[in-house]
Design a protein around this motif. Structure first.
Motif, PDB file in Angstrom:
ATOM      1  N   LYS A   9       0.801  -1.078   0.158  1.00  0.00           N
ATOM      2  CA  LYS A   9       0.137   0.002  -0.110  1.00  0.00           C
ATOM      3  C   LYS A   9       0.808   1.279  -0.116  1.00  0.00           C
ATOM      4  O   LYS A   9       0.571   2.037  -0.445  1.00  0.00           O
ATOM      5  N   SER A  59      -7.981   6.036  -7.694  1.00  0.00           N
ATOM      6  CA  SER A  59      -7.557   5.249  -6.680  1.00  0.00           C
ATOM      7  C   SER A  59      -6.272   4.713  -6.723  1.00  0.00           C
ATOM      8  O   SER A  59      -5.573   4.400  -5.795  1.00  0.00           O
ATOM      9  N   ASP A  64      -8.314   9.623  -4.402  1.00  0.00           N
ATOM     10  CA  ASP A  64      -9.290   9.019  -3.637  1.00  0.00           C
ATOM     11  C   ASP A  64      -9.191   8.657  -2.143  1.00  0.00           C
ATOM     12  O   ASP A  64      -8.823   7.425  -1.991  1.00  0.00           O
ATOM     13  N   HIS A  65      -8.523   9.751  -1.374  1.00  0.00           N
ATOM     14  CA  HIS A  65      -8.405   9.222  -0.091  1.00  0.00           C
ATOM     15  C   HIS A  65      -9.340   8.301   0.869  1.00  0.00           C
ATOM     16  O   HIS A  65      -9.013   7.498   1.794  1.00  0.00           O
ATOM     17  N   GLN A  66     -10.768   8.663   0.413  1.00  0.00           N
ATOM     18  CA  GLN A  66     -11.869   8.050   1.252  1.00  0.00           C
ATOM     19  C   GLN A  66     -12.130   6.774   0.659  1.00  0.00           C
ATOM     20  O   GLN A  66     -13.109   6.169   0.847  1.00  0.00           O
ATOM     21  N   SER A  67     -11.337   6.221  -0.438  1.00  0.00           N
ATOM     22  CA  SER A  67     -11.967   5.210  -1.020  1.00  0.00           C
ATOM     23  C   SER A  67     -11.832   3.764  -0.213  1.00  0.00           C
ATOM     24  O   SER A  67     -10.983   3.841   0.683  1.00  0.00           O
ATOM     25  N   ASN A  68     -12.788   3.257  -0.354  1.00  0.00           N
ATOM     26  CA  ASN A  68     -12.754   1.657   0.368  1.00  0.00           C
ATOM     27  C   ASN A  68     -11.935   0.702  -0.546  1.00  0.00           C
ATOM     28  O   ASN A  68     -12.021  -0.276  -0.231  1.00  0.00           O
ATOM     29  N   ASP A  69     -11.578   1.205  -1.504  1.00  0.00           N
ATOM     30  CA  ASP A  69     -10.915  -0.007  -2.538  1.00  0.00           C
ATOM     31  C   ASP A  69      -9.472   0.052  -2.026  1.00  0.00           C
ATOM     32  O   ASP A  69      -8.732   0.341  -2.396  1.00  0.00           O
ATOM     33  N   ASP A  70      -9.308  -1.380  -1.149  1.00  0.00           N
ATOM     34  CA  ASP A  70      -8.012  -1.540  -0.491  1.00  0.00           C
ATOM     35  C   ASP A  70      -7.508  -2.950  -1.596  1.00  0.00           C
ATOM     36  O   ASP A  70      -6.740  -3.788  -1.002  1.00  0.00           O
ATOM     37  N   ARG A  71      -8.011  -3.136  -2.813  1.00  0.00           N
ATOM     38  CA  ARG A  71      -7.491  -4.185  -3.763  1.00  0.00           C
ATOM     39  C   ARG A  71      -5.796  -3.804  -3.673  1.00  0.00           C
ATOM     40  O   ARG A  71      -5.541  -2.468  -3.876  1.00  0.00           O
ATOM     41  N   LYS A  76      -5.837  -3.370  -9.146  1.00  0.00           N
ATOM     42  CA  LYS A  76      -6.354  -2.310  -9.715  1.00  0.00           C
ATOM     43  C   LYS A  76      -5.775  -1.837 -11.164  1.00  0.00           C
ATOM     44  O   LYS A  76      -6.561  -1.320 -11.958  1.00  0.00           O
TER      45      LYS A  76
END
Length: 184
Positions: A9, A59, A64-71, A76
């Motif tokens: 990450k 992402s 997009d710091h508030q994205s829930n996309d943690d792939r 991605k």
């Protein structure tokens, strides 16, 4: 793609250089949907695909710091490439043809001529998008990815501008007439 190594990450944080571009593309997409949304289901669906692609780009670049996309970033990027190829293909094989057909039905030679001037730039842009997709298969490092994402961001900004011009030229001139034909 990145030599098969999973990205951490923390690697995504290095991609923030593209955040301003991503924000601008998101705003531009919202503006396009406001201008042309609801006019044609085909264009609506295509603009939704555009927005999905931009959201994923943001992402990947950390916009997009508030994205829930943690792939993982690698996943991605793979999905982004799929969306990119699908979006570009839909433009060439569905949207542009439909817009030209509409202008022909209304006998709008001026619109057809003006749009014809945009197609060489769109074709060149398409080649750059497909090249990005091909190069992702051989990607080897985060700095290389940063450079490629920056370049594809610029390419997409140009593409969206050209496509918006195309819609304005070929579709907006006939919007009222077309809606009257559907209603009547």
């Amino acid at each position: 793609m990145i030599s098969g190594r999973p990205f951490l990450k923390s690697g995504c944080k290095k991609l923030n250089a593209n955040s301003k571009r991503g924000k601008m593309m998101l705003e531009g997409c919202k503006s396009a949907k406001e201008r042309w949304g609801g006019v044609s289901e085909l264009i609506d669906n295509w603009l939704n695909e555009r927005q999905n692609m931009i959201v994923l780009y943001c992402s990947m670049t950390g916009v997009d710091h508030q994205s829930n996309d943690d792939r993982p970033l690698q996943e991605k990027l793979r999905r982004f490439c799929q969306l990119l190829v699908d979006y570009v293909s839909a433009g060439h094989f569905e949207i542009y043809e439909q817009l030209q057909r509409e202008a022909m039905e209304f006998g709008d030679e001026e619109a057809l001529s003006r749009s014809g001037q945009l197609f060489p730039a769109i074709q060149k842009n398409t080649e750059a998008c497909l090249d990005f997709n091909d190069r992702c298969e051989k990607l080897g490092s985060i700095p290389e990815l940063q450079k490629m994402l920056s370049h594809i961001g610029e390419t997409l900004e140009e593409r969206f501008s050209l496509e918006d011009q195309l819609i304005a030229i070929l579709h907006n001139a006939h919007r009222e007439e077309a809606s009257q034909m559907v209603a009547g």
